[in-house]
Design an enzyme around this catalytic site. Structure first.
Site, PDB file in Angstrom:
ATOM      1  N   ARG A 244       3.361 -60.463   8.674  1.00 50.85           N
ATOM      2  CA  ARG A 244       2.412 -60.910  10.120  1.00 50.85           C
ATOM      3  C   ARG A 244       3.551 -59.809  11.270  1.00 50.85           C
ATOM      4  O   ARG A 244       5.068 -59.640  11.210  1.00 50.85           O
ATOM      5  CB  ARG A 244       3.057 -62.063  10.228  1.00 50.85           C
ATOM      6  CG  ARG A 244       1.703 -63.061   8.955  1.00 50.85           C
ATOM      7  CD  ARG A 244       0.507 -63.367   9.779  1.00 50.85           C
ATOM      8  NE  ARG A 244      -0.074 -64.079   9.040  1.00 50.85           N
ATOM      9  CZ  ARG A 244      -0.504 -63.614   7.667  1.00 50.85           C
ATOM     10  NH1 ARG A 244      -0.807 -62.463   7.386  1.00 50.85           N
ATOM     11  NH2 ARG A 244      -1.714 -64.301   6.839  1.00 50.85           N
ATOM     12  N   GLU A 273      -2.835 -59.563  16.741  1.00 54.61           N
ATOM     13  CA  GLU A 273      -3.804 -59.161  16.536  1.00 54.61           C
ATOM     14  C   GLU A 273      -5.229 -59.786  16.877  1.00 54.61           C
ATOM     15  O   GLU A 273      -4.987 -60.977  17.174  1.00 54.61           O
ATOM     16  CB  GLU A 273      -4.190 -60.529  14.921  1.00 54.61           C
ATOM     17  CG  GLU A 273      -4.063 -58.557  14.078  1.00 54.61           C
ATOM     18  CD  GLU A 273      -3.761 -59.097  12.548  1.00 54.61           C
ATOM     19  OE1 GLU A 273      -1.944 -59.079  12.332  1.00 54.61           O
ATOM     20  OE2 GLU A 273      -4.150 -59.567  11.905  1.00 54.61           O
ATOM     21  N   HIS A 291      -5.099 -54.884   9.497  1.00 53.94           N
ATOM     22  CA  HIS A 291      -4.512 -55.932   8.668  1.00 53.94           C
ATOM     23  C   HIS A 291      -5.624 -55.965   7.406  1.00 53.94           C
ATOM     24  O   HIS A 291      -6.887 -56.751   7.350  1.00 53.94           O
ATOM     25  CB  HIS A 291      -4.223 -57.307   9.177  1.00 53.94           C
ATOM     26  CG  HIS A 291      -4.394 -58.714   8.642  1.00 53.94           C
ATOM     27  ND1 HIS A 291      -3.775 -59.513   9.253  1.00 53.94           N
ATOM     28  CD2 HIS A 291      -3.920 -58.873   6.993  1.00 53.94           C
ATOM     29  CE1 HIS A 291      -2.870 -60.271   8.165  1.00 53.94           C
ATOM     30  NE2 HIS A 291      -3.716 -59.776   7.361  1.00 53.94           N
TER      31      HIS A 291
HETATM   32  C1  8YV Z   1      -5.214 -61.814   3.665  1.00 56.21           C
HETATM   33  C2  8YV Z   1      -2.639 -62.227   4.968  1.00 56.21           C
HETATM   34  O1  8YV Z   1      -6.524 -61.114   4.592  1.00 56.21           O
HETATM   35  O2  8YV Z   1      -3.689 -63.997   3.121  1.00 56.21           O
HETATM   36  C3  8YV Z   1      -2.928 -63.471   3.201  1.00 56.21           C
HETATM   37  O3  8YV Z   1      -1.635 -64.202   4.303  1.00 56.21           O
HETATM   38  O4  8YV Z   1      -2.247 -62.001   5.257  1.00 56.21           O
HETATM   39  C4  8YV Z   1      -4.800 -61.784   4.294  1.00 56.21           C
HETATM   40  O5  8YV Z   1      -4.051 -60.605   3.337  1.00 56.21           O
HETATM   41  C5  8YV Z   1      -5.801 -62.862   4.888  1.00 56.21           C
HETATM   42  O6  8YV Z   1      -4.819 -64.093   4.994  1.00 56.21           O
HETATM   43  C6  8YV Z   1      -7.210 -63.799   4.562  1.00 56.21           C
HETATM   44  O7  8YV Z   1      -7.156 -65.705   5.339  1.00 56.21           O
END
Ligand code: 8YV
Length: 329
Positions: A244, A273, A291
């Site tokens: 993140r 983001e 992402h």
């Molecule tokens: C997802 C992610 O695509 O799962 C996670 O925490 O960061 C990502 O890879 C995204 O969060 C989907 O909500």
């Protein structure tokens, strides 16, 4: 008598097979347009949904949760990170939260390796010269030189599932594995990975050549890689983040990259983001991705399957397998 199907509202378009199965099982309301929902649309959805399926792009904060109707009983996040949800506020209102751990581990670890290699070996910079004969005039012994990763030290920040999957891959590439985690991992895992544990994050950062951020974003990891800690790193070091954006002070990172105080960065996630610091965009030492760490069709279907299992188990009166408790974030 057939049981009434629970009203499930999904905030974004999901793979067809997932949506089809959800329509079979639940009274499912889809988002055909895939436009991210505004805060007011989310609040509206929480007035009718018994189950809400948000993603990372939906901010299910305290304000949303406080205005939700009493019928909302489950927030089944389509994603592993739950920093988009105020889990404590949900718990206080008796709303269960679930996520989708495990199924995006390998894909995210692959993307981490892709970024490490892309930054160290200047993959994007090189690819961008193809076709422009003023830039690539043919092979040269001293042109477009990157750095070898074999034999270098990798410092993994967060040695959970994804961190370990990165370590396994990196070991095969000849990197030496170092890690910092709240808890030391089991000795069998340390031995398998020949991994060195650092209780002190600053000490590890000062000694590694590549840093990979693989911890969740929680109040405790916000700006974990602060300006002060980034300053401790080698001026040749590479930082890769597939976790993140909020975990790194992005402005400090950008300033250091511009000043030549870092070797390069590979970022799949950003602090604000989808906004990206303009100066990062211009820096050839920054490899930036939108992402897409877990963006495989297989991964998205597996995530959907997890969401379905969580909803089904919950609405059948059992504890869903991927329940997230406030104490876990
Ligand atoms: C997802 C992610 O695509 O799962 C996670 O925490 O960061 C990502 O890879 C995204 O969060 C989907 O909500």
């Amino acid at each position: 008598m057939t049981k009434r199907k629970p009203v499930v509202i999904i905030s974004r378009k999901l793979p067809d097979v997932v949506e089809t199965r959800m329509r079979e099982l639940f009274d499912t309301r889809l988002n055909e347009s895939d436009e991210p929902m505004s805060q007011s649309a989310l609040i509206e959805a929480t007035k009718t949904a018994e189950v809400l399926v948000p993603t990372v792009t939906d901010k299910i904060d305290k304000a949303v949760i406080m205005q939700a109707g009493d019928q909302l009983k489950l927030i089944a996040n389509f994603g592993t990170g739950v920093d988009n949800i105020d889990v404590e506020a949900a718990s206080n209102r008796g709303i269960t939260v679930t996520n989708t751990p495990g199924v995006l581990t390998e894909d995210t670890a692959d993307m981490t390796m892709a970024l490490i290699l892309a930054v160290a070996r200047r993959v994007i910079e090189g690819a961008n010269t193809i076709g422009d004969e003023n830039v690539w005039k043919g092979w040269s012994p001293t042109w477009m030189l990157g750095h070898r990763i074999y034999g270098k030290r990798l410092g993994i920040v967060g040695m959970g599932r994804i961190g370990q999957a990165v370590a396994r891959r990196a070991k095969a590439f000849g990197l030496q594995i170092h890690y910092h985690n709240r808890k030391r991992v089991h000795s069998t895992i340390e031995e398998e990975l020949e991994a060195t544990y650092w209780d002190s994050l600053p000490q590890m950062l000062a000694r590694v050549d590549v840093v990979s951020v693989n911890c969740p974003h929680t109040p405790g990891t916000y700006h974990l890689l602060s300006a002060g800690l980034l300053k401790l790193m080698k001026p040749t070091a590479i930082i890769v983040n597939t976790a993140r954006g909020e975990i790194i002070d992005e402005n400090a990172l950008t300033r250091m990259l511009e000043a030549g105080e870092l070797g390069g960065v590979g970022l799949d996630v950003f602090e604000h983001e989808p906004a990206v610091n303009k100066k990062l965009l211009k820096n050839p030492r920054a490899v930036l991705l939108p992402h897409m760490g877990s963006a495989t069709i297989e991964g998205r279907i597996d995530m959907g399957e997890k969401v379905i299992i969580n909803i089904k188990t919950f609405t059948d009166g059992h504890t869903p397998p991927d329940r997230v408790l406030p104490s876990m974030v």
